[in-house]
Scaffold this active site. Structure first.
Site, PDB file in Angstrom:
ATOM      1  N   VAL A   1       0.906  -1.148   0.000  1.00 24.09           N
ATOM      2  CA  VAL A   1       0.000   0.000   0.000  1.00 24.09           C
ATOM      3  C   VAL A   1       0.951   1.205   0.000  1.00 24.09           C
ATOM      4  O   VAL A   1       1.454   1.599   1.042  1.00 24.09           O
ATOM      5  CB  VAL A   1      -0.936   0.007   1.229  1.00 24.09           C
ATOM      6  CG1 VAL A   1      -1.796   1.262   1.238  1.00 24.09           C
ATOM      7  CG2 VAL A   1      -1.805  -1.246   1.244  1.00 24.09           C
ATOM      8  N   PRO A   2       1.254   1.753  -1.177  1.00 23.08           N
ATOM      9  CA  PRO A   2       2.390   2.669  -1.342  1.00 23.08           C
ATOM     10  C   PRO A   2       2.156   4.078  -0.796  1.00 23.08           C
ATOM     11  O   PRO A   2       2.058   5.059  -1.542  1.00 23.08           O
ATOM     12  CB  PRO A   2       2.603   2.675  -2.854  1.00 23.08           C
ATOM     13  CG  PRO A   2       1.242   2.421  -3.413  1.00 23.08           C
ATOM     14  CD  PRO A   2       0.574   1.478  -2.438  1.00 23.08           C
ATOM     15  N   CYS A   3       2.115   4.185   0.528  1.00 20.77           N
ATOM     16  CA  CYS A   3       1.857   5.472   1.162  1.00 20.77           C
ATOM     17  C   CYS A   3       2.975   6.483   0.899  1.00 20.77           C
ATOM     18  O   CYS A   3       2.765   7.680   1.078  1.00 20.77           O
ATOM     19  CB  CYS A   3       1.609   5.298   2.656  1.00 20.77           C
ATOM     20  SG  CYS A   3       2.890   4.369   3.498  1.00 20.77           S
ATOM     21  N   HIS A   4       4.132   6.020   0.429  1.00 17.09           N
ATOM     22  CA  HIS A   4       5.198   6.966   0.083  1.00 17.09           C
ATOM     23  C   HIS A   4       4.795   7.856  -1.095  1.00 17.09           C
ATOM     24  O   HIS A   4       5.373   8.919  -1.288  1.00 17.09           O
ATOM     25  CB  HIS A   4       6.504   6.226  -0.233  1.00 17.09           C
ATOM     26  CG  HIS A   4       6.402   5.275  -1.374  1.00 17.09           C
ATOM     27  ND1 HIS A   4       5.928   3.988  -1.222  1.00 17.09           N
ATOM     28  CD2 HIS A   4       6.713   5.418  -2.683  1.00 17.09           C
ATOM     29  CE1 HIS A   4       5.948   3.383  -2.400  1.00 17.09           C
ATOM     30  NE2 HIS A   4       6.419   4.233  -3.302  1.00 17.09           N
TER      31      HIS A   4
END
Length: 188
Positions: free
Chosen positions: A149-152
């Site tokens: 879950v690419p919160c970056h």
């Protein structure tokens, strides 16, 4: 011929301090929480899992020792991460534990829709799913599955924003910068 001690080379090691031993103890306790510790170009990744799914992913500094696992979800994640490090467009799609509030799951679903090479602001996600930028930022920080879950890819309206509840410069923001550069996102 008698040699005299050379204080620059013959001195005993510096005594250990309570701070050193407490930091080592803290690291050992943290490392014990993970079923595997995987290598990453920016440090290490601690993973908790069972035989069916990943329960948590954590970014760790390089000082943590690597630890393999034979759990299928971790082996799948490790292979997908290697592909991602070689090509940021490689998918990360492993089974994840069902966790979080309804709002957090909506935020995490919206984050997964942000494609590699792109970013979205906290405010944009809030406008899309309902809520405030601050609440979206909190859900981003609570994300137990970074990378998958690419919160970056979620940034502030006027800058990089925080990462994993770390708003100050330091290890976690350096990881965020590395990931965005790897995904060919232009950083200001």
């Amino acid at each position: 011929m008698h040699s005299h001690p050379n204080p620059s080379t013959d001195s005993p090691p510096a005594p250990r301090t309570d701070h050193d031993s407490s930091a080592e103890l803290r690291d050992a306790r943290l490392a014990a929480r993970f079923d595997a510790i995987l290598a990453a170009p920016f440090g290490r990744i601690g993973v908790r899992a069972d035989v069916q799914c990943i329960h948590a992913i954590h970014f760790l500094p390089e000082r943590f020792a690597l630890r393999e696992s034979h759990l299928p979800p971790i082996r799948q994640l490790a292979a997908q991460l290697e592909a991602y490090y070689a090509d940021p467009d490689a998918p990360l799609d492993v089974p994840l534990a069902g966790t979080g509030t309804d709002f957090q799951r909506r935020v995490w679903q919206a984050i997964r829709a942000v494609r590699c090479g792109r970013t979205a602001t906290y405010g944009e996600l809030a406008a899309n799913i309902g809520g405030t930028a601050r609440a979206v930022g909190q859900a981003c920080g609570d994300n137990p599955f970074p990378l998958v879950v690419p919160c970056h890819r979620v940034v502030g309206a006027k800058g990089l924003g925080g990462f994993a509840h770390h708003g100050e410069d330091g290890f976690h923001l350096e990881v965020k910068r590395w990931l965005l550069r790897h995904e060919r996102v232009m950083l200001l």
